[in-house]
Design a protein around this motif. Structure first.
Motif, PDB file in Angstrom:
ATOM      1  N   LEU A  47      -2.397   2.336 -31.293  1.00 41.97           N
ATOM      2  CA  LEU A  47      -3.937   2.386 -30.864  1.00 41.97           C
ATOM      3  C   LEU A  47      -4.143   2.143 -29.788  1.00 41.97           C
ATOM      4  N   ASN A  48      -3.591   1.399 -28.985  1.00 47.61           N
ATOM      5  CA  ASN A  48      -4.143   0.985 -27.636  1.00 47.61           C
ATOM      6  C   ASN A  48      -3.433   1.951 -26.820  1.00 47.61           C
ATOM      7  N   ASN A  49      -2.291   2.516 -26.740  1.00 49.57           N
ATOM      8  CA  ASN A  49      -1.652   3.500 -25.984  1.00 49.57           C
ATOM      9  C   ASN A  49      -2.387   4.684 -26.329  1.00 49.57           C
ATOM     10  N   VAL A  50      -2.782   4.947 -27.486  1.00 50.74           N
ATOM     11  CA  VAL A  50      -3.386   6.199 -27.751  1.00 50.74           C
ATOM     12  C   VAL A  50      -4.734   6.411 -27.175  1.00 50.74           C
ATOM     13  N   ALA A  51      -5.483   5.205 -27.347  1.00 49.93           N
ATOM     14  CA  ALA A  51      -6.860   5.225 -26.609  1.00 49.93           C
ATOM     15  C   ALA A  51      -6.843   5.246 -25.079  1.00 49.93           C
ATOM     16  N   ALA A  52      -5.761   4.604 -24.346  1.00 51.28           N
ATOM     17  CA  ALA A  52      -5.542   4.616 -23.030  1.00 51.28           C
ATOM     18  C   ALA A  52      -5.301   6.034 -22.436  1.00 51.28           C
ATOM     19  N   PHE A  53      -4.352   6.662 -23.276  1.00 50.11           N
ATOM     20  CA  PHE A  53      -3.948   7.891 -22.649  1.00 50.11           C
ATOM     21  C   PHE A  53      -4.623   9.156 -23.180  1.00 50.11           C
ATOM     22  N   LEU A  54      -5.626   9.032 -24.189  1.00 45.98           N
ATOM     23  CA  LEU A  54      -6.409  10.242 -24.699  1.00 45.98           C
ATOM     24  C   LEU A  54      -7.150  10.818 -23.746  1.00 45.98           C
ATOM     25  N   ILE A  90     -17.288  15.158 -19.667  1.00 43.11           N
ATOM     26  CA  ILE A  90     -17.431  14.395 -18.428  1.00 43.11           C
ATOM     27  C   ILE A  90     -17.192  12.965 -18.679  1.00 43.11           C
ATOM     28  N   LEU A  91     -17.400  12.341 -19.884  1.00 42.78           N
ATOM     29  CA  LEU A  91     -17.413  10.869 -20.372  1.00 42.78           C
ATOM     30  C   LEU A  91     -15.890  10.687 -20.471  1.00 42.78           C
ATOM     31  N   PHE A  92     -14.978  11.564 -20.960  1.00 44.80           N
ATOM     32  CA  PHE A  92     -13.704  11.418 -21.050  1.00 44.80           C
ATOM     33  C   PHE A  92     -12.941  11.462 -19.827  1.00 44.80           C
ATOM     34  N   VAL A  93     -13.403  12.222 -18.894  1.00 46.64           N
ATOM     35  CA  VAL A  93     -12.943  12.336 -17.463  1.00 46.64           C
ATOM     36  C   VAL A  93     -13.222  11.009 -16.660  1.00 46.64           C
ATOM     37  N   GLY A  94     -14.471  10.531 -16.903  1.00 47.88           N
ATOM     38  CA  GLY A  94     -15.064   9.413 -16.076  1.00 47.88           C
ATOM     39  C   GLY A  94     -14.289   8.055 -16.803  1.00 47.88           C
ATOM     40  N   VAL A  95     -13.770   8.057 -17.759  1.00 50.77           N
ATOM     41  CA  VAL A  95     -13.022   6.912 -18.591  1.00 50.77           C
ATOM     42  C   VAL A  95     -11.814   6.948 -17.781  1.00 50.77           C
ATOM     43  N   MET A  96     -11.114   8.255 -17.124  1.00 57.27           N
ATOM     44  CA  MET A  96      -9.786   8.111 -16.617  1.00 57.27           C
ATOM     45  C   MET A  96      -9.793   7.099 -15.256  1.00 57.27           C
ATOM     46  N   VAL A  97     -11.015   6.851 -14.576  1.00 57.54           N
ATOM     47  CA  VAL A  97     -11.056   6.030 -13.596  1.00 57.54           C
ATOM     48  C   VAL A  97     -11.215   4.488 -13.774  1.00 57.54           C
ATOM     49  N   PHE A 156      -4.535  14.865 -31.839  1.00 57.24           N
ATOM     50  CA  PHE A 156      -5.667  14.788 -31.659  1.00 57.24           C
ATOM     51  C   PHE A 156      -6.320  15.159 -30.440  1.00 57.24           C
ATOM     52  N   GLY A 157      -5.542  15.083 -29.380  1.00 54.44           N
ATOM     53  CA  GLY A 157      -5.720  15.364 -27.945  1.00 54.44           C
ATOM     54  C   GLY A 157      -5.871  16.892 -27.703  1.00 54.44           C
ATOM     55  N   SER A 158      -4.898  17.468 -28.394  1.00 56.45           N
ATOM     56  CA  SER A 158      -5.007  19.002 -28.254  1.00 56.45           C
ATOM     57  C   SER A 158      -6.007  19.709 -29.176  1.00 56.45           C
ATOM     58  N   MET A 159      -6.477  18.896 -30.317  1.00 55.28           N
ATOM     59  CA  MET A 159      -7.468  19.514 -31.060  1.00 55.28           C
ATOM     60  C   MET A 159      -8.958  19.181 -30.446  1.00 55.28           C
ATOM     61  N   ALA A 160      -9.157  18.074 -29.918  1.00 54.84           N
ATOM     62  CA  ALA A 160     -10.352  17.831 -29.167  1.00 54.84           C
ATOM     63  C   ALA A 160     -10.525  18.627 -27.921  1.00 54.84           C
ATOM     64  N   ALA A 161      -9.398  18.875 -27.165  1.00 55.69           N
ATOM     65  CA  ALA A 161      -9.441  19.700 -25.929  1.00 55.69           C
ATOM     66  C   ALA A 161      -9.905  21.279 -26.401  1.00 55.69           C
ATOM     67  N   TYR A 162      -9.243  21.480 -27.640  1.00 58.57           N
ATOM     68  CA  TYR A 162      -9.507  23.006 -27.978  1.00 58.57           C
ATOM     69  C   TYR A 162     -11.312  23.225 -28.399  1.00 58.57           C
ATOM     70  N   ALA A 163     -11.824  22.240 -28.920  1.00 61.35           N
ATOM     71  CA  ALA A 163     -13.201  22.257 -29.226  1.00 61.35           C
ATOM     72  C   ALA A 163     -13.728  22.144 -27.814  1.00 61.35           C
ATOM     73  N   LEU A 164     -13.673  21.274 -27.118  1.00 56.44           N
ATOM     74  CA  LEU A 164     -14.443  20.993 -25.913  1.00 56.44           C
ATOM     75  C   LEU A 164     -14.215  22.195 -24.934  1.00 56.44           C
TER      76      LEU A 164
END
Length: 276
Positions: free
Chosen positions: A142-149, A107-114, A86-94
């Motif tokens: 699911l928790n780890n996927v959400a944390a690292f996506l 930008i929202l994804f990048v902001g969540v990283m902090v 899912f990370g690669s597919m989402a990144a390809y579209a973005l």
């Protein structure tokens, strides 16, 4: 100039060796203590003149590492596969469709990283209890996927933008290939370096996760290595040989994974962070 360049090279090499040795010290101490017999109070720095491999068998049996290894492997493998897919597919579209909405989502994804993951612990705990997911592999995955996506998308998107030319996709479109076929047949095979990077970073974190596992995996049948080892350490604090053997066994899988994928790691990490 050549003499200065050579001196600088030797200085950097020496510094790198010192840093490497500094990081290897804990593994050396862990190894020496894991091979010592019970009651051996010699210095932790001295390597034993015998190999007491019984410590590993005793630690494996007494700590119940077989079940913990299985639980941790299931969670780590499942989460890593979902992250890569899912990370690669989402990144390809973005990365390829630079609309205002996609830029905002990126930008929202990048902001969540902090945002520290533990800040969401209380509402997340209530959500897990309400859905009846306590003490299940699903909640850990699911928790780890959400944390690292977010980090996964950031690395994949940067790699796609900086290293994969759009001409490859345009040629495939002319031949009548669909978007999914272009991604899985052309783009995804080229993502090997960054995929190795994502796999190493996410797997090491998930394999060693304790802060969420201790809350959501309380039943002994689903506990992971970190939770089991923490309990084992508390019960056998005076038997450092068994504790060291258990810790060494728990770390071996990730060491092996890194040794197999390390040649892609730096390349993928550097390329994936060039552009954002």
């Amino acid at each position: 100039m050549n003499r200065q360049s050579s001196s600088k090279k030797w200085l950097l090499t020496g510094l790198a060796l010192v840093i490497t040795a500094f990081h290897l010290i804990p593994f050396y101490i862990l190894l020496t203590n894991s091979l010592k017999q019970m009651g051996d109070f010699t210095s932790k720095w001295s390597f034993p003149d015998y190999f007491n491999l019984e410590n590993f068998a005793l630690a494996w049996e007494q700590a119940g590492l077989a079940n913990a290894f299985t639980n941790t492997a299931i969670i780590t493998f499942s989460a890593a596969v979902l992250l890569i897919l899912f990370g690669s597919m989402a990144a390809y579209a973005l990365a390829r469709r630079t609309t205002k909405l996609n830029k905002f989502v990126y930008i929202l994804f990048v902001g969540v990283m902090v945002i520290p993951p533990l800040t969401a612990l209380v509402p997340l705990y209530r959500l897990v209890v309400n859905f009846g997911l306590m003490n299940t592999h699903i909640v850990a995955v699911l928790n780890n996927v959400a944390a690292f996506l977010p980090l996964t998308i950031f690395l994949y998107a940067g790699f796609i933008r900086s290293t994969i030319p759009k001409e490859l996709e345009e040629a495939a479109k002319i031949d009548g290939a669909s978007t999914l076929k272009i991604f899985f047949k052309i783009i995804f095979p080229l993502l090997k370096p960054i995929t190795a990077t994502v796999l190493i970073i996410s797997s090491v974190y998930i394999w060693n996760d304790y802060q969420f596992a201790i809350f959501f995996l309380q039943d002994s049948s689903v506990q992971t290595l970190t939770v089991v080892l923490a309990s084992f350490f508390g019960q056998n604090g005076s038997q450092l040989n068994l504790v060291a053997a258990a810790a060494l066994l728990a770390s071996l899988p990730m060491i092996i994974v890194f040794l197999f994928l390390q040649r892609f790691f730096i390349e993928g990490l550097a390329a994936g962070s060039v552009k954002g």
